[in-house]
Design a protein around this motif. Structure first.
Motif, PDB file in Angstrom:
ATOM      1  N   GLN A  14      -1.070  -8.213  -5.906  1.00 16.04           N
ATOM      2  CA  GLN A  14      -1.890  -6.998  -5.882  1.00 16.04           C
ATOM      3  C   GLN A  14      -2.856  -7.014  -4.694  1.00 16.04           C
ATOM      4  O   GLN A  14      -3.032  -6.013  -4.002  1.00 16.04           O
ATOM      5  CB  GLN A  14      -2.662  -6.912  -7.202  1.00 16.04           C
ATOM      6  CG  GLN A  14      -3.168  -5.577  -7.603  1.00 16.04           C
ATOM      7  CD  GLN A  14      -2.132  -4.490  -7.728  1.00 16.04           C
ATOM      8  OE1 GLN A  14      -2.261  -3.512  -7.015  1.00 16.04           O
ATOM      9  NE2 GLN A  14      -1.151  -4.600  -8.587  1.00 16.04           N
ATOM     10  N   LEU A  17      -0.849  -6.464  -1.484  1.00 10.10           N
ATOM     11  CA  LEU A  17      -0.474  -5.047  -1.383  1.00 10.10           C
ATOM     12  C   LEU A  17      -1.663  -4.221  -0.892  1.00 10.10           C
ATOM     13  O   LEU A  17      -1.533  -3.423   0.044  1.00 10.10           O
ATOM     14  CB  LEU A  17       0.014  -4.534  -2.735  1.00 10.10           C
ATOM     15  CG  LEU A  17       0.383  -3.056  -2.798  1.00 10.10           C
ATOM     16  CD1 LEU A  17       1.564  -2.742  -1.889  1.00 10.10           C
ATOM     17  CD2 LEU A  17       0.692  -2.648  -4.237  1.00 10.10           C
ATOM     18  N   LYS A  18      -2.825  -4.427  -1.491  1.00 13.66           N
ATOM     19  CA  LYS A  18      -4.023  -3.684  -1.069  1.00 13.66           C
ATOM     20  C   LYS A  18      -4.350  -3.953   0.392  1.00 13.66           C
ATOM     21  O   LYS A  18      -4.697  -3.034   1.137  1.00 13.66           O
ATOM     22  CB  LYS A  18      -5.217  -4.063  -1.950  1.00 13.66           C
ATOM     23  CG  LYS A  18      -5.148  -3.499  -3.338  1.00 13.66           C
ATOM     24  CD  LYS A  18      -6.357  -3.961  -4.145  1.00 13.66           C
ATOM     25  CE  LYS A  18      -6.298  -3.486  -5.573  1.00 13.66           C
ATOM     26  NZ  LYS A  18      -7.434  -3.964  -6.367  1.00 13.66           N
ATOM     27  N   LEU A  21      -1.796  -2.144   2.657  1.00 18.60           N
ATOM     28  CA  LEU A  21      -2.012  -0.693   2.664  1.00 18.60           C
ATOM     29  C   LEU A  21      -3.296  -0.317   3.395  1.00 18.60           C
ATOM     30  O   LEU A  21      -3.385   0.763   3.976  1.00 18.60           O
ATOM     31  CB  LEU A  21      -2.014  -0.148   1.232  1.00 18.60           C
ATOM     32  CG  LEU A  21      -0.668  -0.195   0.520  1.00 18.60           C
ATOM     33  CD1 LEU A  21      -0.822   0.213  -0.939  1.00 18.60           C
ATOM     34  CD2 LEU A  21       0.373   0.666   1.224  1.00 18.60           C
ATOM     35  N   SER A  22      -4.303  -1.209   3.385  1.00 14.80           N
ATOM     36  CA  SER A  22      -5.540  -0.907   4.114  1.00 14.80           C
ATOM     37  C   SER A  22      -5.326  -1.011   5.624  1.00 14.80           C
ATOM     38  O   SER A  22      -5.969  -0.314   6.396  1.00 14.80           O
ATOM     39  CB  SER A  22      -6.676  -1.829   3.675  1.00 14.80           C
ATOM     40  OG  SER A  22      -6.462  -3.147   4.134  1.00 14.80           O
ATOM     41  N   PRO A  25      -1.689   2.432   6.201  1.00 16.86           N
ATOM     42  CA  PRO A  25      -1.318   3.303   5.085  1.00 16.86           C
ATOM     43  C   PRO A  25       0.141   3.753   5.241  1.00 16.86           C
ATOM     44  O   PRO A  25       0.581   4.058   6.338  1.00 16.86           O
ATOM     45  CB  PRO A  25      -2.285   4.476   5.209  1.00 16.86           C
ATOM     46  CG  PRO A  25      -3.431   3.936   6.000  1.00 16.86           C
ATOM     47  CD  PRO A  25      -2.836   2.898   6.922  1.00 16.86           C
ATOM     48  N   THR A  29       7.305   3.421  -0.130  1.00 13.08           N
ATOM     49  CA  THR A  29       6.981   2.384  -1.098  1.00 13.08           C
ATOM     50  C   THR A  29       6.965   1.010  -0.440  1.00 13.08           C
ATOM     51  O   THR A  29       7.852   0.672   0.327  1.00 13.08           O
ATOM     52  CB  THR A  29       8.008   2.403  -2.253  1.00 13.08           C
ATOM     53  OG1 THR A  29       7.951   3.683  -2.875  1.00 13.08           O
ATOM     54  CG2 THR A  29       7.710   1.333  -3.279  1.00 13.08           C
ATOM     55  N   SER A  58       4.208  -6.610  -6.897  1.00 12.67           N
ATOM     56  CA  SER A  58       3.372  -5.412  -6.989  1.00 12.67           C
ATOM     57  C   SER A  58       3.955  -4.394  -6.040  1.00 12.67           C
ATOM     58  O   SER A  58       4.500  -4.750  -4.994  1.00 12.67           O
ATOM     59  CB  SER A  58       1.923  -5.709  -6.586  1.00 12.67           C
ATOM     60  OG  SER A  58       1.327  -6.622  -7.480  1.00 12.67           O
ATOM     61  N   MET A  59       3.838  -3.126  -6.391  1.00  7.68           N
ATOM     62  CA  MET A  59       4.354  -2.076  -5.513  1.00  7.68           C
ATOM     63  C   MET A  59       3.526  -0.818  -5.675  1.00  7.68           C
ATOM     64  O   MET A  59       2.889  -0.612  -6.691  1.00  7.68           O
ATOM     65  CB  MET A  59       5.832  -1.787  -5.802  1.00  7.68           C
ATOM     66  CG  MET A  59       6.102  -1.292  -7.203  1.00  7.68           C
ATOM     67  SD  MET A  59       7.858  -1.260  -7.645  1.00  7.68           S
ATOM     68  CE  MET A  59       8.422   0.159  -6.784  1.00  7.68           C
ATOM     69  N   ASN A  60       3.527  -0.023  -4.622  1.00  7.17           N
ATOM     70  CA  ASN A  60       2.859   1.269  -4.686  1.00  7.17           C
ATOM     71  C   ASN A  60       3.929   2.347  -4.859  1.00  7.17           C
ATOM     72  O   ASN A  60       5.053   2.200  -4.391  1.00  7.17           O
ATOM     73  CB  ASN A  60       2.027   1.532  -3.430  1.00  7.17           C
ATOM     74  CG  ASN A  60       2.885   1.705  -2.204  1.00  7.17           C
ATOM     75  OD1 ASN A  60       3.847   0.970  -1.988  1.00  7.17           O
ATOM     76  ND2 ASN A  60       2.540   2.675  -1.362  1.00  7.17           N
ATOM     77  N   LEU A  61       3.590   3.381  -5.558  1.00  7.05           N
ATOM     78  CA  LEU A  61       4.498   4.512  -5.748  1.00  7.05           C
ATOM     79  C   LEU A  61       3.716   5.796  -5.497  1.00  7.05           C
ATOM     80  O   LEU A  61       2.531   5.883  -5.836  1.00  7.05           O
ATOM     81  CB  LEU A  61       5.046   4.546  -7.177  1.00  7.05           C
ATOM     82  CG  LEU A  61       5.956   3.412  -7.598  1.00  7.05           C
ATOM     83  CD1 LEU A  61       6.248   3.502  -9.092  1.00  7.05           C
ATOM     84  CD2 LEU A  61       7.253   3.451  -6.806  1.00  7.05           C
ATOM     85  N   THR A  62       4.388   6.770  -4.948  1.00 12.23           N
ATOM     86  CA  THR A  62       3.772   8.079  -4.789  1.00 12.23           C
ATOM     87  C   THR A  62       3.638   8.699  -6.172  1.00 12.23           C
ATOM     88  O   THR A  62       4.614   8.724  -6.930  1.00 12.23           O
ATOM     89  CB  THR A  62       4.647   8.983  -3.893  1.00 12.23           C
ATOM     90  OG1 THR A  62       4.832   8.319  -2.643  1.00 12.23           O
ATOM     91  CG2 THR A  62       3.999  10.329  -3.670  1.00 12.23           C
TER      92      THR A  62
END
Length: 93
Positions: A14, A17-18, A21-22, A25, A29, A58-62
């Motif tokens: 997690q 991932l953060k 993405l920081s 962006p 995914t 961990s993954m990000n999703l729209t």
């Protein structure tokens, strides 16, 4: 499109991932996986303990405009995938 970053070890997928993405962006995914988490976190103040053979990611999703149970759905899809390969996964609800 899914971009994957796989690590042998990390503190927390997690956190990685953060951090990713920081820095950049992404509109697609991003999936962060590792063999071992040494400081994984669960919900709230719970600790996530990584043991050999644990699937850590961990993954990000729209966000979807319709409310869904995405986390549960993904867990069941992964469990079904492994069940079809003769492996039984235990899900922590």
């Amino acid at each position: 499109m899914i971009e994957q970053i796989h690590l042998s070890q990390c503190d927390s997928t997690q956190d990685v991932l953060k951090e990713q993405l920081s820095k950049t962006p992404s509109s697609h995914t991003l999936l962060i996986s590792c063999e071992q988490q040494v400081s994984g976190r669960g919900r709230g103040d719970h600790v996530w303990i990584s043991m050999p053979g644990t699937l850590c990611f961990s993954m990000n999703l729209t966000p979807h405009p319709v409310l869904s149970f995405t986390a549960i759905e993904v867990a069941i899809i992964i469990s079904d995938f492994f069940a079809n390969k003769g492996r039984v996964l235990q899900l922590k609800w």
